[in-house]
Scaffold this motif. Structure first.
Motif, PDB file in Angstrom:
ATOM      1  N   CYS A 149       0.827  -1.218   0.000  1.00 14.91           N
ATOM      2  CA  CYS A 149       0.000   0.000   0.000  1.00 14.91           C
ATOM      3  C   CYS A 149       0.854   1.259   0.000  1.00 14.91           C
ATOM      4  CB  CYS A 149      -0.985  -0.010   1.162  1.00 14.91           C
ATOM      5  SG  CYS A 149      -0.250   0.346   2.773  1.00 14.91           S
ATOM      6  N   GLY A 150       2.068   1.174   0.532  1.00 11.26           N
ATOM      7  CA  GLY A 150       2.949   2.343   0.541  1.00 11.26           C
ATOM      8  C   GLY A 150       2.708   3.311   1.687  1.00 11.26           C
ATOM      9  N   CYS A 159      -0.909   1.978   7.245  1.00 12.15           N
ATOM     10  CA  CYS A 159      -0.059   0.782   7.261  1.00 12.15           C
ATOM     11  C   CYS A 159       1.377   1.210   7.034  1.00 12.15           C
ATOM     12  CB  CYS A 159      -0.521  -0.188   6.167  1.00 12.15           C
ATOM     13  SG  CYS A 159       0.639  -1.532   5.823  1.00 12.15           S
ATOM     14  N   CYS A 218       4.670  -2.131   5.559  1.00 14.46           N
ATOM     15  CA  CYS A 218       5.157  -2.589   4.256  1.00 14.46           C
ATOM     16  C   CYS A 218       6.437  -1.861   3.832  1.00 14.46           C
ATOM     17  CB  CYS A 218       4.063  -2.442   3.201  1.00 14.46           C
ATOM     18  SG  CYS A 218       3.278  -0.829   3.120  1.00 14.46           S
ATOM     19  N   CYS A 251      -2.741  -5.432   2.450  1.00 17.45           N
ATOM     20  CA  CYS A 251      -1.421  -5.095   1.911  1.00 17.45           C
ATOM     21  C   CYS A 251      -0.534  -6.301   2.215  1.00 17.45           C
ATOM     22  CB  CYS A 251      -0.938  -3.830   2.621  1.00 17.45           C
ATOM     23  SG  CYS A 251       0.807  -3.461   2.412  1.00 17.45           S
ATOM     24  N   GLY A 256       2.616  -5.516   4.003  1.00 16.63           N
ATOM     25  CA  GLY A 256       2.236  -5.084   5.351  1.00 16.63           C
ATOM     26  C   GLY A 256       1.897  -6.285   6.223  1.00 16.63           C
TER      27      GLY A 256
HETATM   28 ZN   LIG Z   1       1.058  -1.451   3.557  1.00 14.78          ZN
END
Ligand SMILES: [Zn+2]
Length: 353
Positions: free
Chosen positions: A181-182, A204, A207, A308, A311
């Protein structure tokens, strides 16, 4: 439907065919040509059988040159014929996992993903023709790749969560997932226009170890013009791209194309597709003109909705269980075993009606 052949060549030693009810219908030594006769199947040009039939050969079957695992279901409709590998659900889940997830992921992350894959598959099986389901193509590709060579970690994750699916209210949840997801997932309302309470944006930071936590891509001017053309804009040398509005998570909602004093706005997702998903890895991006082209910089990889994957693995590294991972990315859902579990069979198709 486009791309559905009207004939199929089966090759194998000792091919046999059964009706859906299990009676032996035909046998052939080496190969046999099947063709669709409306909604029925012509076997070797001599027999006409009711669709569907199941075929199998002890040493395996080649269907139009492709090796398909196990028992194959052949069906005909409207003059088109297709072959479907029928594989047990849990083997199918392990096979999808092996393609979707990294073998370096920890067991709890793989287990969380196994539940998501199983749920997604069951939902797709329940409504296989729903045009909203991008799973259909993926499911089909996956089955054709077969279930051979699936690593032990993926099989273990499927086995550890055998028969478990994610529910919201009285039904299966739509357990979409993506690579990275970044920093923040996307809400389904912004990605697809459907607001599902368990697919809303969550923060999140787990990740960060993903290779695509941050990314960049340089696009040359000629490539930019090809992209514009693919989107219906015949651009001159003054082509410009810009983000024209973002969703609350920060992802681009619209992209503006300008050229020759004409401006056109289009959905950012459509733009990303035209650029290429592997080039513009996510909509959480900036586009800046540089030299003779553009520099794209962005966060994460994929649509950003739901779990994610990187994540999930980051959470597993911090000691989270697969249920905790699922609860984080799909809040308000619950894990339950399938009624009458295990479900005996999952199948899918090439082409699809
Ligand atoms: Zn993430």
């Amino acid at each position: 439907m486009e791309g559905i052949p009207s004939v199929l060549l089966l090759r194998g030693d000792g091919i046999r065919a059964w009706s859906a009810g299990g009676s032996l219908l035909a046998a052939e030594n080496e190969n046999v040509l099947l063709s669709a006769a409306g909604d029925r199947i012509t076997w070797g040009g001599v027999m006409v059988l009711d669709s569907p039939i199941d075929v199998w050969a002890p040493g395996g079957l080649l269907v139009d040159g492709r090796r398909l695992p196990g028992r194959i279901r052949i069906s005909a409709r409207n003059g088109g014929i297709r072959a479907v590998a029928v594989v047990p659900l849990e083997e199918y889940v392990a096979a999808v996992l092996s393609r979707e997830a990294s073998p370096t992921f920890l067991p709890e992350a793989l287990s969380a993903l196994a539940v998501a894959v199983r749920t997604y598959t069951l939902l797709a099986m329940a409504s296989p023709r729903d045009p909203d389901y991008d799973v259909v193509a993926g499911v089909e590709d996956q089955v054709f790749e077969g279930v051979e060579g699936v690593g032990p970690g993926f099989r273990a994750a499927a086995a550890a969560t055998r028969g478990e699916a994610l529910y919201y209210g009285g039904g299966l949840a739509r357990t979409v997932y993506h690579s990275t997801c970044g920093g923040r997932t996307e809400g389904s309302a912004f990605a697809w226009g459907t607001d599902l309470p368990y697919l809303r944006s969550v923060v999140c930071e787990d990740c960060r170890k993903s290779p695509v936590w941050r990314w960049e891509y340089r696009m040359g001017r000629e490539e930019g013009r090809r992209v514009a053309l693919a989107l219906g804009v015949r651009a001159g040398t003054d082509l410009g791209f810009g983000i024209a509005g973002r969703t609350p998570s920060g992802r681009a909602r619209y992209v503006r194309l300008t050229s020759g004093g004409v401006t056109r706005e289009l959905k950012a997702a459509q733009f990303r597709k035209a650029v290429g998903y592997r080039r513009m890895r996510s909509l959480w991006a900036e586009i800046v003109p540089v030299g003779d082209g553009w520099l794209f910089t962005g966060n994460g990889y994929g649509h950003g909705v739901g779990m994610c994957q990187w994540g999930a693995n980051g959470m597993a590294e911090s000691g989270a269980s697969y249920r905790e991972i699922l609860a984080r990315y799909y809040p308000l859902t619950r894990v339950a075993s399938l009624p009458g579990s295990p479900v005996p069979l999952a199948g899918s198709a090439g082409g699809g009606f």
